[in-house]
Each structure stands twice: as structure tokens, then as C-alpha cells.
Design a protein around this motif. Structure first.
Motif, short mmCIF file in Angstrom:
data_model
loop_
_atom_site.label_atom_id
_atom_site.label_comp_id
_atom_site.label_asym_id
_atom_site.label_seq_id
_atom_site.Cartn_x
_atom_site.Cartn_y
_atom_site.Cartn_z
N GLU A 249 0.82 -1.21 0.00
CA GLU A 249 0.00 0.00 0.00
C GLU A 249 0.86 1.27 0.00
O GLU A 249 0.47 2.29 -0.56
N TYR B 152 3.79 1.67 -1.51
CA TYR B 152 4.25 1.85 -2.89
C TYR B 152 3.11 2.36 -3.77
O TYR B 152 3.30 3.26 -4.59
N LYS B 153 1.93 1.77 -3.60
CA LYS B 153 0.76 2.18 -4.38
C LYS B 153 0.47 3.66 -4.15
O LYS B 153 0.24 4.42 -5.10
N LYS B 154 0.51 4.08 -2.90
CA LYS B 154 0.26 5.49 -2.56
C LYS B 154 1.36 6.38 -3.15
O LYS B 154 1.08 7.46 -3.67
N GLU C 46 0.64 6.79 -6.82
CA GLU C 46 -0.53 7.65 -7.05
C GLU C 46 -0.25 9.09 -6.66
O GLU C 46 -0.53 10.02 -7.43
N LYS D 23 0.73 -9.14 -4.74
CA LYS D 23 -0.18 -8.00 -4.93
C LYS D 23 0.29 -7.14 -6.09
O LYS D 23 -0.53 -6.66 -6.89
N PHE D 24 1.61 -6.92 -6.20
CA PHE D 24 2.14 -6.16 -7.35
C PHE D 24 1.81 -6.86 -8.65
O PHE D 24 1.43 -6.23 -9.63
N TYR E 46 -2.20 -6.52 -9.06
CA TYR E 46 -2.73 -5.18 -9.22
C TYR E 46 -2.14 -4.45 -10.42
O TYR E 46 -2.85 -3.75 -11.15
N TYR E 47 -0.82 -4.59 -10.61
CA TYR E 47 -0.13 -3.84 -11.68
C TYR E 47 0.33 -4.72 -12.83
O TYR E 47 0.98 -4.23 -13.75
#
Length: 137
Positions: free
Chosen positions: A48, A50-52, A55, A78-79, A82-83
Motif C-alpha cells: 500500500e 508503494y501504491k500510494k 498515485e 499483490k504487485f 494489481y499492476y
């Protein structure tokens, strides 16, 4: 993390200790270094974060690659989910002893990071040096 300005007079010499990376990645590809293994739970940086960072900083990329010491971890997966990230690393490194056993993979991971223009990492001297010794912007 260290400050590259502290080494500015020595970076060319330090860089000479490492072979030039044979190829550069596409300018708009992103590599993320996810350090887990021997980092311990007190310095753990979750997916989360890294995601933030991506973004909040409006980081755009055409393809994501992940370098990590635990390629089968929940965060690494998750990476991937999600990506659609490609997980480059293959060795699971939980301790310093493991790092010695997987020296070739560690060197490969280091040099892989150095190929990118866009590098994202959290608390890792390993990734910091790879970024400093790359030609990343």
C-alpha cells in the motif's frame, strides 16, 4: 538513506567497481525494489505504501518490474495482480546467510535495477546504491 552529495567526489570511482549494465530498459518502465526478507518487521514497507507513492507522485509507466528478496510473498503477489508486474527475482532471501548463498541472484537484481530510468524503493541501502549507480533521472 545516504545522501549522494556525500559521495559526489567519489561516484565515478565507485561506479568503476561495477560493470556497465549491458542494456537500458525502456525509458517509461518502472522497477520497484520490495525489501522484505532480512529487513525485519520493524522496517516493513507494505504494498500500500508503494501504491500510494505511485498515485501521490503521479508516476506513470508502461510496464512494472519487481525486484524483491521474497518473490512469493503476499506483497509481491499483490504487485503482480494489481499492476501486472513482472517479478524479476527468483531467490527467497530471509537472512544474511541466505544472501551469501544467492550472491549471483543478488548481483543480478542489483544490475537489473541499474538498467531503469524510473526506480522506486523504500528503506534499502541496496536499492539506494543501485539507483545512485544507475543513469536514472
Amino acid at each position: 538513506m545516504d545522501n549522494p552529495q556525500n559521495y559526489s567526489n567519489y561516484l565515478n570511482k565507485i561506479n568503476s567497481f561495477f560493470p556497465a549494465v549491458p542494456t537500458k530498459r525502456d525509458h517509461d518502465e518502472l522497477v520497484i525494489h520490495l525489501r522484505l526478507g532480512d529487513n525485519g518487521p520493524n522496517v516493513y514497507t507494505p504494498f500500500e505504501w508503494y501504491k500510494k507513492a505511485i498515485e501521490d507522485n503521479k508516476i506513470t509507466f508502461t510496464k512494472m518490474f519487481l525486484v524483491t528478496d521474497e518473490p512469493q510473498s503476499a506483497d509481491a503477489l499483490k504487485f503482480k495482480e494489481y499492476y501486472n508486474a513482472t517479478i524479476f527475482s527468483s531467490a527467497t532471501i530471509i537472512s544474511t546467510n541466505d544472501r551469501a548463498k544467492y550472491q549471483d541472484q543478488t548481483i543480478s537484481d542489483f544490475n537489473f535495477i541499474r538498467q531503469f530510468n524510473k526506480i522506486l524503493f523504500s528503506s534499502s541501502t541496496f536499492a539506494w546504491w543501485a539507483a545512485v549507480l544507475s543513469e536514472a533521472e
